[in-house]
Design a protein around this motif. Structure first.
Motif, PDB file in Angstrom:
ATOM      1  N   PRO A 199       8.063  10.876   0.159  1.00 13.81           N
ATOM      2  CA  PRO A 199       8.760   9.603  -0.090  1.00 13.81           C
ATOM      3  C   PRO A 199       8.041   8.405   0.531  1.00 13.81           C
ATOM      4  N   LYS A 200       8.257   7.243  -0.071  1.00 13.47           N
ATOM      5  CA  LYS A 200       7.647   6.017   0.409  1.00 13.47           C
ATOM      6  C   LYS A 200       8.001   5.761   1.871  1.00 13.47           C
ATOM      7  N   ALA A 201       9.248   6.023   2.260  1.00 12.74           N
ATOM      8  CA  ALA A 201       9.674   5.766   3.637  1.00 12.74           C
ATOM      9  C   ALA A 201       8.850   6.581   4.628  1.00 12.74           C
ATOM     10  N   VAL A 202       8.453   7.793   4.231  1.00 11.09           N
ATOM     11  CA  VAL A 202       7.624   8.625   5.102  1.00 11.09           C
ATOM     12  C   VAL A 202       6.233   8.023   5.225  1.00 11.09           C
ATOM     13  N   TRP A 203       5.685   7.529   4.132  1.00 12.03           N
ATOM     14  CA  TRP A 203       4.374   6.890   4.200  1.00 12.03           C
ATOM     15  C   TRP A 203       4.424   5.646   5.078  1.00 12.03           C
ATOM     16  N   GLU A 204       5.519   4.920   5.013  1.00 17.66           N
ATOM     17  CA  GLU A 204       5.664   3.752   5.889  1.00 17.66           C
ATOM     18  C   GLU A 204       5.647   4.176   7.351  1.00 17.66           C
ATOM     19  N   ASP A 205       6.287   5.306   7.631  1.00 17.21           N
ATOM     20  CA  ASP A 205       6.296   5.839   8.995  1.00 17.21           C
ATOM     21  C   ASP A 205       4.887   6.250   9.419  1.00 17.21           C
ATOM     22  N   ILE A 206       4.162   6.911   8.513  1.00 17.12           N
ATOM     23  CA  ILE A 206       2.792   7.356   8.808  1.00 17.12           C
ATOM     24  C   ILE A 206       1.897   6.161   9.111  1.00 17.12           C
ATOM     25  N   PHE A 207       1.976   5.146   8.276  1.00 21.95           N
ATOM     26  CA  PHE A 207       1.140   3.962   8.484  1.00 21.95           C
ATOM     27  C   PHE A 207       1.486   3.252   9.790  1.00 21.95           C
ATOM     28  N   SER A 208       2.756   3.151  10.090  1.00 28.50           N
ATOM     29  CA  SER A 208       3.150   2.388  11.282  1.00 28.50           C
ATOM     30  C   SER A 208       2.861   3.144  12.568  1.00 28.50           C
ATOM     31  N   ARG A 209       2.926   4.468  12.531  1.00 32.33           N
ATOM     32  CA  ARG A 209       2.757   5.253  13.749  1.00 32.33           C
ATOM     33  C   ARG A 209       1.320   5.713  13.986  1.00 32.33           C
ATOM     34  N   GLY A 229       3.837  18.644   8.813  1.00 28.96           N
ATOM     35  CA  GLY A 229       4.272  19.987   8.492  1.00 28.96           C
ATOM     36  C   GLY A 229       5.525  20.050   7.646  1.00 28.96           C
ATOM     37  N   GLN A 230       6.431  19.115   7.822  1.00 26.98           N
ATOM     38  CA  GLN A 230       7.696  19.123   7.067  1.00 26.98           C
ATOM     39  C   GLN A 230       7.537  18.581   5.656  1.00 26.98           C
ATOM     40  N   HIS A 231       6.370  18.023   5.331  1.00 27.72           N
ATOM     41  CA  HIS A 231       6.185  17.368   4.035  1.00 27.72           C
ATOM     42  C   HIS A 231       5.141  18.044   3.147  1.00 27.72           C
ATOM     43  N   VAL A 232       4.482  19.071   3.632  1.00 32.02           N
ATOM     44  CA  VAL A 232       3.425  19.730   2.869  1.00 32.02           C
ATOM     45  C   VAL A 232       3.877  21.140   2.478  1.00 32.02           C
ATOM     46  N   ALA A 290       0.817  -1.214   0.000  1.00 35.14           N
ATOM     47  CA  ALA A 290       0.000   0.000   0.000  1.00 35.14           C
ATOM     48  C   ALA A 290       0.848   1.259   0.000  1.00 35.14           C
ATOM     49  N   THR A 291       1.923   1.280   0.767  1.00 27.96           N
ATOM     50  CA  THR A 291       2.749   2.493   0.836  1.00 27.96           C
ATOM     51  C   THR A 291       3.471   2.754  -0.478  1.00 27.96           C
ATOM     52  N   GLY A 292       3.938   1.711  -1.137  1.00 29.96           N
ATOM     53  CA  GLY A 292       4.602   1.895  -2.424  1.00 29.96           C
ATOM     54  C   GLY A 292       3.638   2.365  -3.492  1.00 29.96           C
ATOM     55  N   ILE A 293       2.424   1.797  -3.492  1.00 26.81           N
ATOM     56  CA  ILE A 293       1.401   2.215  -4.456  1.00 26.81           C
ATOM     57  C   ILE A 293       1.003   3.658  -4.199  1.00 26.81           C
ATOM     58  N   LEU A 294       0.852   4.007  -2.933  1.00 26.82           N
ATOM     59  CA  LEU A 294       0.476   5.377  -2.579  1.00 26.82           C
ATOM     60  C   LEU A 294       1.567   6.367  -2.977  1.00 26.82           C
ATOM     61  N   ALA A 295       2.822   6.007  -2.753  1.00 29.77           N
ATOM     62  CA  ALA A 295       3.927   6.883  -3.152  1.00 29.77           C
ATOM     63  C   ALA A 295       3.904   7.125  -4.657  1.00 29.77           C
ATOM     64  N   ARG A 296       3.624   6.079  -5.415  1.00 28.20           N
ATOM     65  CA  ARG A 296       3.546   6.208  -6.875  1.00 28.20           C
ATOM     66  C   ARG A 296       2.317   7.015  -7.285  1.00 28.20           C
ATOM     67  N   TRP A 297       1.207   6.836  -6.580  1.00 33.58           N
ATOM     68  CA  TRP A 297      -0.028   7.559  -6.876  1.00 33.58           C
ATOM     69  C   TRP A 297       0.205   9.070  -6.901  1.00 33.58           C
ATOM     70  N   GLN A 298       1.048   9.577  -6.044  1.00 33.52           N
ATOM     71  CA  GLN A 298       1.277  11.017  -5.946  1.00 33.52           C
ATOM     72  C   GLN A 298       1.750  11.630  -7.261  1.00 33.52           C
ATOM     73  N   ASP A 299       2.528  10.884  -8.013  1.00 30.22           N
ATOM     74  CA  ASP A 299       3.005  11.377  -9.309  1.00 30.22           C
ATOM     75  C   ASP A 299       2.006  11.095 -10.421  1.00 30.22           C
ATOM     76  N   VAL A 300       1.304   9.975 -10.312  1.00 35.57           N
ATOM     77  CA  VAL A 300       0.402   9.547 -11.375  1.00 35.57           C
ATOM     78  C   VAL A 300      -0.913  10.327 -11.368  1.00 35.57           C
ATOM     79  N   ALA A 301      -1.562  10.411 -10.202  1.00 35.70           N
ATOM     80  CA  ALA A 301      -2.932  10.935 -10.130  1.00 35.70           C
ATOM     81  C   ALA A 301      -3.080  12.344 -10.701  1.00 35.70           C
ATOM     82  N   PRO A 302      -2.175  13.304 -10.408  1.00 37.53           N
ATOM     83  CA  PRO A 302      -2.344  14.647 -10.976  1.00 37.53           C
ATOM     84  C   PRO A 302      -2.089  14.711 -12.478  1.00 37.53           C
TER      85      PRO A 302
END
Length: 540
Positions: A372-382, A459-462, A261-273
């Motif tokens: 980045p994907k690593a940040v999404w992994e952090d978001i999901f885990s925390r 805040g650091q990512h938006v 899910a995190t890898g797909i979501l990371a890719r979605w950010q570039d694809v969807a717009p």
């Protein structure tokens, strides 16, 4: 600034100075007497009325604003026509009682029906003004502010199944409030925001006059289409309708962390717009490490499967995921995920929020650089790996809704309407946390801690300087006006204080909105905790 507006601003300075220098002799009793002389008594509900609470609660969507500590209005006016709104404005100004205007009650801070601080105010509830008139000859419609988005959609589609209007997902939102903030939705990548398709409006101004686009002027018309709703009472809107195919295609595809899910979501950010404007794929990030990808495609399933396979193969969407249906049916599907939801459900104005006792808090962000994907992994885990708090799910539920921009949105200049979040925006984030009140005074501490920590982390990512926010996801945490937003005789104090929230909602358009406000409402009659303050041009 055009010469006419500059002159209006200059004259407004003097009228404002004279009015605020005059002591007020107002009283709530005289205000109510004034209303009853001008408006049929059956349309005015004072606090002492037996059904006051019922009317007040009729479209409150967040029960945390229906408690014993909520500052409530002196009365609720339920106008049946423009003359009743004019009377409410006239009585309110005469007796120094403010007005708050409610159409659907979805405003996230409840500012359309409550005040944060003690004050005398009344609510003008537009729910009875809900007519929709479709004109097929020029593909337009007039819609009253009290109609819901669901009622608008239903009326348009029933009149012509291949005609639609770009607006939000939730059908119980009131048209007036939704349009006043811009109106994001699933077709904005093809057709823009709701306000990009508003071609006229009828507004009651501070003097009680009913104005159309021609008589209000282009500056005020610009301001009401997304400027937050503090320039008068908009009675109705003329909108330009859009064409849709007989059948559209939709899908809901869920992916867990174990399914990348995190890898797909990371890719979605570039694809969807960057997808074709006909296709919107949004994401709901939910508890237990789940991402739900929801799509609306203005085309066939066959074409959608081919497009997804070419542009976004990482999701693994197949023909089995796709459902063809009418555009009107797709609105119900977006809410329920059920293809069999009857379209008549869109006419239900009630969400049952008060009976659920589920409190809600929302925030928003805009993302201009992919996370980045690593940040999404952090978001999901925390934040999305367990129930909020330690109450086995009783302490709340959290959600992030990611809505892609791009397409048509990138072609519109930031200053075209007050909504400035255009070119360069990848997507909007709406953060939502809800909790069920366990006892009187329960403030949802665990839920609010969850939301606050996630928001601080993001805040650091938006977007930054300013950290952009969507006015329709109103959030008093980012700032609010003082008791007197005027600040001083030329409005500078109120304007500067309002930058804390104003520039996040409106960016470079905030100053122009404040100048328009000074021209059309120099004494700041239409105000709330996040209304546009007036800014007067300096005299030469």
């Amino acid at each position: 600034m055009r010469r006419s507006l500059a002159l209006a601003l200059f004259l407004s300075f003097f009228s404002c100075y004279l009015i605020i220098s005059t002591p007020s002799l107002a009283s709530s009793d005289e205000f109510l007497q004034c209303l009853r002389r001008e408006i049929p008594s059956r349309l005015v509900y004072a606090q002492g009325s037996s059904n006051f609470n019922e009317v007040l609660a009729s479209s409150i969507r967040n029960p945390k604003f229906f408690t014993n500590t909520t500052v409530r209005p002196l009365c609720i006016v339920t106008p049946a026509g423009a003359s009743h709104v004019q009377a409410a404005v006239g009585c309110g100004r005469r007796w120094a009682v403010g007005l708050r205007v409610r159409s659907g009650g979805h405003d996230y801070e409840g500012l359309s029906y409550r005040s944060v601080r003690p004050m005398d105010f009344a609510v003008v509830d537009l729910a009875a003004l809900r007519a929709v008139f479709v004109n097929h000859s020029d593909s337009t419609a007039w819609v009253d502010s009290g109609a819901t988005i669901g009622e608008l959609y239903y009326s348009i589609a029933k009149s012509s199944p291949e005609t639609a209007f770009p607006a939000g997902v939730c059908p119980t939102m009131g048209v007036g409030g939704h349009f006043s903030g811009g109106g994001m939705g699933l077709m904005m990548r093809k057709h823009g925001l709701s306000v990009d398709n508003v071609v006229d409006a009828k507004l009651v101004n501070r003097d009680g006059a009913v104005l159309g686009r021609a008589s209000m002027g282009e500056d005020l018309f610009w301001a009401v289409r997304g400027g937050g709703g503090s320039f008068g009472v908009v009675l109705s809107w003329k909108v330009r309708l859009v064409r849709v195919p007989p059948k559209v295609a939709v899908f809901n595809v869920a992916r867990m962390v174990g399914q990348n899910a995190t890898g797909i979501l990371a890719r979605w950010q570039d694809v969807a717009p960057a997808l074709p404007g006909e296709l919107t794929v949004r994401v709901l990030v939910q508890g237990r490490q789940r991402a739900l990808f929801q799509a609306l495609y203005l085309g066939t399933c066959k074409s959608l499967v081919a497009t997804m396979g070419r542009e976004f193969p990482e999701l693994g969407m197949t023909g089995a995921d796709c459902r063809p249906m009418t555009w009107l049916q797709s609105v119900g599907f977006a809410i329920s995920g059920n293809a069999d939801t009857p379209v008549e459900a869109l006419l239900n104005r009630s969400t049952g929020a008060l009976s659920s006792s589920s409190f809600v808090k929302n925030k928003s962000d805009y993302v201009r650089r992919a996370i980045p994907k690593a940040v999404w992994e952090d978001i999901f885990s925390r934040w999305f790996n367990k129930n909020i708090g330690s109450g086995g799910g009783r302490d709340g539920d959290g959600l992030m809704i990611l809505g892609p921009h791009g397409g048509f949105m990138s072609t519109v200049p930031a200053a075209a309407t007050p909504y400035p979040h255009r070119d360069g925006v990848l997507y909007n984030i709406q953060y939502i946390v809800s909790w069920r009140q366990q006892h009187a005074g329960d403030d949802g501490a665990a839920a609010m801690t969850w939301l606050g920590s996630l928001y601080d982390f993001m805040g650091q990512h938006v977007s930054k300087e300013p950290r952009e926010a969507y006015v329709n996801y109103r959030d008093l945490d980012i700032g609010e006006n003082s008791e007197s937003v005027m600040g001083n005789a030329n409005g500078v104090g109120g304007f500067d204080a309002g930058k804390a929230w104003g520039e996040r909602y409106f960016m470079g358009n905030y100053r122009r909105l404040a100048q328009v406000k000074a021209a059309v409402d120099p004494t700041d009659y239409f105000r709330n905790e996040q209304s546009i303050p007036p800014l007067f041009q300096p005299r030469n």
